[in-house]
Write a protein that holds these residues in place. Structure first.
Motif, PDB file in Angstrom:
ATOM      1  N   LYS B 246      40.121  47.234  44.959  1.00 18.55           N
ATOM      2  CA  LYS B 246      41.119  46.662  44.060  1.00 18.55           C
ATOM      3  C   LYS B 246      41.601  47.647  43.003  1.00 18.55           C
ATOM      4  N   ALA B 263      46.499  44.419  46.570  1.00 16.85           N
ATOM      5  CA  ALA B 263      47.085  43.084  46.419  1.00 16.85           C
ATOM      6  C   ALA B 263      46.527  42.092  47.435  1.00 16.85           C
ATOM      7  N   VAL B 265      43.171  42.082  48.559  1.00 14.71           N
ATOM      8  CA  VAL B 265      41.710  42.018  48.547  1.00 14.71           C
ATOM      9  C   VAL B 265      41.253  40.842  47.690  1.00 14.71           C
ATOM     10  N   TRP B 266      40.359  40.064  48.235  1.00  9.92           N
ATOM     11  CA  TRP B 266      39.865  38.878  47.533  1.00  9.92           C
ATOM     12  C   TRP B 266      38.347  38.876  47.519  1.00  9.92           C
ATOM     13  N   GLU B 270      36.644  33.968  44.700  1.00  6.61           N
ATOM     14  CA  GLU B 270      37.996  34.012  44.132  1.00  6.61           C
ATOM     15  C   GLU B 270      38.947  33.362  45.128  1.00  6.61           C
TER      16      GLU B 270
END
Ligand code: FAD
Ligand code: SF4
Ligand code: SF4
Lengths: 422, 396
Positions: B246, B263, B265-266, B270
């Motif tokens: 990130k 944008a 990547v989680w 989350e």
């Protein structure tokens, strides 16, 4: 994620808002771009040091002076929140500070003159209890410098105090014998004084100078956690009185207040996200529904709330941003009131500072208003601290006082849906 | 260096707020701290044309890359970035370089060990091995245990697609975290695939291997982008891997690709916050009182603590949430002989707080935080995914 109260800003104003809201049983989150100004400030809560600002005599009874200010100056943040509310915020803060283990003392009935790192005397109302000594009453005083500490010069402090108090003030240097291979600031020195051997070293050095029965003024480096015990030990072993002088940033006294306050709020269940700015707001029909912070992924994290406290600081805290054409409030883009005059002479004058006076205008409920119509622009947003218009924290010496009083009020209003149950 | 970062230098007002938040300054005072090592020296380096390294730069070896300075700064400066970048230019002594290189390539050793876990675990505990490690400057402390565990993944094709990137720790040491994450994602309706990516590069960059990390980051980014083009979300459960993708990749290999990657990547929980119907159901609580240690690199992601509410609702009666302390291990840092005492001193307030809380279970997302906390307290530590997977609704 939805909260009852979303506080934007992690300075004294934001912390006070969070305190008020969590006391009322609300689910609270504090979001901020970074830590607040407390780490640079003395940790003293100045309420009103000079009023009117043109006088050079400090206010002796802030509460009395406040009464005048409130009636003469209706645009002042103190006038918006009112005397009763100011008193309530002080009581709440004193109680909470005790629970934090910091035990602030003092009251709005009197100002104490506190020596600064330059040897000036600064009027303040609330201070850590262990520091509540009066330089005006002390018979003999000695300013102690520590050789290893940068930016503190006891001779200058002593000279300046002597001039103002009209009595003799001694100065002396001690060397603790620390060799860490680099310059030490006050925070570093405070860390070394968490160690027993350095406290004993300091006591022994001072013993040889003979400070018995004197008021010893020493830079605020007597530990970051156990400083009250260190003061007690110095006082009992040297048979003297000890008072810390706040230092240049990083200010340990400010650090102690900021850290303790934040830990205290966390223990009460307040959540914190610090290090990420608010970059987006969703406002419709005069209400804010949610805000969003910028995460590391540069995606927005949305945070919805019933009510919001805006405590993003002034120009220094970056809640207000200066442009060639004017000043902008960064989160909600609220109208900012600037002083009428804007010439260069005014800019550098020692009288009122147009930049310091600039800020967001509110009504008595601390809701931001349209500068022209005076109507509330957002009904569930409550503004506090240095973001507010209508006062000069530096000339009045009222920075932390306004932050505390308006922050606490904003938190109560946010928790009560715009009302405070008194 | 990108212009943006250079401009950021001007925002530093020398307030030293960052200095007061640095765990290393607190435990090892000779370290000059983020303000000096970062913005202050960077100005000097720029003024000197960024050629030779400065003598004081050697202190950069002591920065743990915890990012606490970045979060503290009121003016948007990121001191850790300058530290990371300039670490790459250090000329350390051979033995230190050798040792750091070994630790930086932890993924290679893990891959080997992962094939023969029993042997590797035995070897790592032999006193001969320990002595050899001591000679190259590796601390005498417990190493993670290697485990092998086949992962079950559904082959069903679905609209929602997740590329789960587990990272080294879960892959080689705790594969049950992988299974738990896969189960949770599948229950949320995702088609899951495991990322064909080994190390993210964090151990390399924090050991000063900037250029090598840049190459690896470039390679990894290309792989991730192929999946992103096909509509996959990149999901992580390791906070340091997540933060690398990130934030750090964009610093190391600035450009369009790293922007697209970040944008998408989680962090697992989350992502779950965005889901409407979460697939959990109540079951017996796992502990009366648990302590959630928020890893520094989760805190730095700015997403809050998304697993905490689920844990409170489902798994424990009382959850103490802490993000005040750094555990001190900082990846490979706490495995270095000369840094081990610092790492333990940094972690001490956390260990004390955990013990004082009387929690019987510690929860933390980071594998090395876990090693450090077990080492410092003797209390069991679990990943939140591992815990929450137990509360998934049973298939009808
Ligand atoms: C050097 C110095 C010393 C001082 N000493 C004293 C003193 O001794 N006694 C005294 O009474 N007063 C003092 N003052 C004045 C006093 O500190 C301030 O008036 C008061 O602290 C203001 O508090 P605040 O909470 O309103 O703002 P701040 O403390 O400035 O906090 C603002 C917060 O908002 C956050 N923020 C800003 N923009 C955003 C955004 N876009 N999104 C999210 N968060 C954001 C910031 O990161 C920060 O956390 C001093 C001031 C200075 C500059
Ligand atoms: S980097 Fe930020 S926190 Fe650190 S001294 Fe500079 S302005 Fe202050
Ligand atoms: S990244 Fe962590 S260890 Fe490094 S300077 Fe910043 S606060 Fe200190």
């Amino acid at each position: 994620m939805k909260y009852d109260v979303v506080v934007i800003g992690a300075g004294l104003a934001g912390f006070s808002s969070a305190l008020a809201a969590v006391e009322l049983g609300k689910k609270v989150i504090v979001v901020a771009k970074g830590l607040g100004n407390l780490y640079s400030s003395s940790g003293y809560i100045d309420f009103l040091g000079y009023y009117p600002t043109t006088t050079s005599w400090p206010v002796t009874n802030p509460l009395q002076a406040l009464e005048g200010l409130v009636s003469e100056n209706p645009e002042h943040p103190y006038a918006k929140v009112g005397k009763e509310s100011i008193i309530r915020s002080v009581n709440a803060f004193l109680k909470a500070s005790g629970e934090m283990g910091l035990s602030y003392a003092g009251s709005l009935d009197s100002n104490l003159l506190m020596p600064t790192a330059a040897g000036a005397l600064s009027p303040t109302s609330l201070y850590p209890g262990a520091n509540g000594k009066d330089v005006k009453k002390a018979r003999e005083m000695v300013v102690v410098g520590i050789k290893e500490l940068i930016d503190f010069y006891p001779l200058i402090v002593a000279q300046n105090l002597e001039r103002q108090l009209g009595k003799k003030v001694e100065a002396l240097w001690v060397e603790l014998g620390l060799d860490l291979g680099r310059e030490l600031n006050s925070y570093d020195l405070a860390l070394t004084l968490e160690q027993e051997k350095n406290v004993i070293g300091l006591i022994n050095k001072l013993k040889s100078w003979g400070v018995k029965d004197k008021l010893v003024l020493i830079p605020a480096v007597l530990g970051i956690k156990d400083w009250q015990q260190v003061i007690n030990r110095l006082e009992s072993q040297l048979e003297c009185q000890v008072m810390e002088i706040p230092t240049l940033p990083p200010s340990v006294m400010g650090y102690r207040l900021a850290q303790s306050f934040m830990h205290y709020l966390k223990k009460k269940g307040v959540e914190f996200i610090i290090g990420h700015p608010v970059v987006h707001v969703d406002c419709r029909a005069g209400r804010c529904r949610e805000i969003a912070i910028e995460t590391a992924a540069h995606r927005l994290k949305k945070i919805a709330g019933e009510a919001f406290c805006l405590a993003t600081g002034g120009i220094l805290g970056e809640g207000l941003q200066v442009f060639p054409k004017g000043i902008r409030e960064v989160v909600f883009n609220l109208p900012v009131k600037t002083a009428e005059t804007h010439s260069l002479e005014d800019f550098f004058s020692l009288e009122e500072q147009p930049l310091a006076l600039a800020g967001v205008m509110t009504n008595e409920f601390l809701q931001p208003v349209d500068v022209e119509t005076g109507e509330a622009a957002l009904t569930n947003v409550f503004v506090a601290g240095a973001t507010l218009a209508g006062y000069d924290p530096f000339l009045e010496k009222s920075g932390n006082g306004v932050a505390l009083a308006t922050g606490y009020r904003a938190g109560q209003l946010a928790a009560g849906g715009g009302k405070v149950n008194e | 260096m990108s212009n943006e970062k250079e401009r950021n230098l001007d925002y530093c007002l020398k307030c030293s707020t960052c200095h007061t938040q640095c765990p290393v300054v607190k435990s090892h005072l000779p370290f000059p701290g983020p303000k000096q090592m970062g913005p202050e020296l960077e100005r000097l380096r720029l003024a000197r044309g960024n050629k030779e390294t400065l003598e004081i730069d050697e202190a950069l070896n002591y920065c743990t890359n915890c990012k606490r300075c970045d979060l503290a700064c009121p003016h948007g400066v990121k001191p850790s970035f300058y530290n990371l970048k300039n670490k790459g230019k250090l000329q350390n002594k051979f033995l230190i370089r050798f040792r750091d290189w070994i630790l930086a390539h932890n993924v290679w050793w893990s891959k080997m060990a992962g094939r023969v876990p029993a042997l590797a675990n035995l070897a790592l505990r032999l006193s001969l091995t320990k002595r050899a490690m001591g000679m190259v400057g590796i601390a005498d402390r417990d190493f993670p245990i290697y485990r092998k565990h086949p992962i079950k993944i559904s082959k069903a094709v679905r609209d929602k697609k997740a590329l789960y990137y587990a990272g080294c720790y879960a892959s080689y040491n705790e594969p049950q975290i992988i299974q738990a994450a896969v189960n949770i994602l599948e229950s949320c309706g995702y088609q899951v695939e495991l990322a064909p990516v080994a190390c993210c590069g964090t151990p390399m960059v924090s050991n000063g291997l900037w250029d090598e990390t840049a190459r690896l980051a470039g390679k990894n980014t290309d792989i991730f982008l192929k999946y992103i083009e096909q509509g996959y979300k990149i999901v992580t459960t390791c906070p340091s891997c997540g933060l690398a993708l990130k934030e750090e990749y964009e610093q190391i290999i600035p450009g369009e690709k790293s922007k697209i990657l970040k944008a998408n990547v989680w962090e697992l929980f989350e992502l779950l916050e965005e889901e409407d119907n979460l697939p959990f159901e109540p079951a017996e609580k796992l502990a009366d009182k648990a302590y959630y240690h928020v890893p520094c690199h989760l805190k730095a992601q700015g997403i809050g603590i998304p697993a905490a509410n689920l844990l409170k609702d489902l798994a424990v009666d009382e959850l103490v949430v802490d993000d005040n302390y750094c555990c001190g291990i900082s990846g490979t840092y706490g495995f270095k002989k000369e840094k081990y005492p610092i790492a333990m001193d940094i972690g001490k307030p956390l260990f004390d707080d955990i013990k004082k809380s009387r929690a019987t279970l510690v929860i933390s997302d980071c594998g090395t935080c876990k090693l450090q906390i077990v080492h410092g307290t003797g209390i069991e530590v679990k990943h939140p995914a591992e815990i929450l997977a137990r509360y998934l609704k049973k298939a009808q």
